[in-house]
Design an enzyme around this catalytic site. Sequence first.
Site, PDB file in Angstrom:
ATOM      1  CD1 TRP A 101      11.210  48.277 -18.154  1.00  0.00           C
ATOM      2  CD2 TRP A 101      12.152  48.891 -16.227  1.00  0.00           C
ATOM      3  NE1 TRP A 101      10.480  47.719 -17.132  1.00  0.00           N
ATOM      4  CE2 TRP A 101      11.024  48.078 -15.945  1.00  0.00           C
ATOM      5  CE3 TRP A 101      12.901  49.406 -15.163  1.00  0.00           C
ATOM      6  CZ2 TRP A 101      10.640  47.772 -14.638  1.00  0.00           C
ATOM      7  CZ3 TRP A 101      12.510  49.100 -13.867  1.00  0.00           C
ATOM      8  CH2 TRP A 101      11.398  48.288 -13.615  1.00  0.00           C
ATOM      9  CG  ASP A 168      17.891  47.090 -20.418  1.00  0.00           C
ATOM     10  OD1 ASP A 168      17.951  45.851 -20.329  1.00  0.00           O
ATOM     11  OD2 ASP A 168      17.188  47.788 -19.667  1.00  0.00           O
ATOM     12  CE  LYS A 192      11.921  41.468 -17.114  1.00  0.00           C
ATOM     13  NZ  LYS A 192      10.652  41.874 -16.507  1.00  0.00           N
TER      14      LYS A 192
END
Length: 356
Positions: A101, A168, A192
């Site tokens: 990511w 992030d 999440k």
Amino acid sequence: MKKHNFSAGPSILPQEVLKKAADAIINFNNLNLSLIEVSHRGKDFVAVMEKAQSLVKELLNLPKGYSVLFLQGGASLEFLMVPYNILKVDGKAAYLDTGVWSAKAIKEAKMLGEIEVFASSKDKTYNYVPKNYTVPKNVDYVHCTSNNTIYGTQLKAFPKTDSVLVCDMSSDIFSRQIDFTQFDLIYAGAQKNMGPAGTTLVIIKDEILGKTGRTIPAILDYQLHINAESMLNTPSVFAVYVSMLTLEWLKKLGGISAIEKLNDAKAALLYNEIDRNPLFKGFAEKEDRSLMNVTFNLTDQTHEEAFNKLWNDAGISGIKGHRSVGGYRASIYNAMPIESVQVLVDAMKQLEKQIA
């Protein structure tokens, strides 16, 4: 049979949150209307948005000067929105590369300016977090990813910089106590630890905006979203509502300090079994292990069929490792009860007994 859902995302949510969300789908606020058919500009949903934003600030202990947004497009859109809003024309940003990511974020940012990757763990399939690096100076911002869902690593310390610090936190926000004011911009996909897929939390220190010298498309402009109070376009009504419920649940539990203790206990239970049991080995370096995503492998692949049957029979779901890593990945986000972790540990112990 109860399912023990270790999915990496969309992930498990608290049962009481699911029940309240289900009720709201049928009859929201006793309006005899569904949550998903009321106006997002009506007072009932505006109150939801305001409550969700307020809870974010309260739980993260954010002072005045930060704005909270609930946007769309996932963290993947933030990979582009971040440089659009804080990378100056002809500017430069610095990125810490710790997984898929962060690598995707780097790729997107390179479309808008010069990007320096100042440290990377790609050389060992991202099974550790780089250390002893030098953070570049005179950059517009420094970007890092707090938790690496695929590889099971987590930053225990963050880059020190005088520049804008961006993080992030998609897979570990609200899970542990850290000083959130060290960051100027935080973003996190809800799916999440906070809610269902469909909304993205963005937290911005207001003073960092408006300095790029570039023209920003309206839908990508943080300042316009702030001015419109997350309603520049129709928000993800259901995802924001469930996020609000989850934040209420977390506050009732005792906030981040309380959930951190539970998360520590869950992670310790599972990692201790991985380290004790000769049939298993951890993927991530011990000092960098994630409290949210536990990655591990069998020491002998001939036992795979037997182990898969054991955890399937126990009602366990979602522990297959990511295709780029293989093995197993048990995601133990905030809503995961320690009882479910114990079920997985018991299956691991049962395999040991079978093999012996």
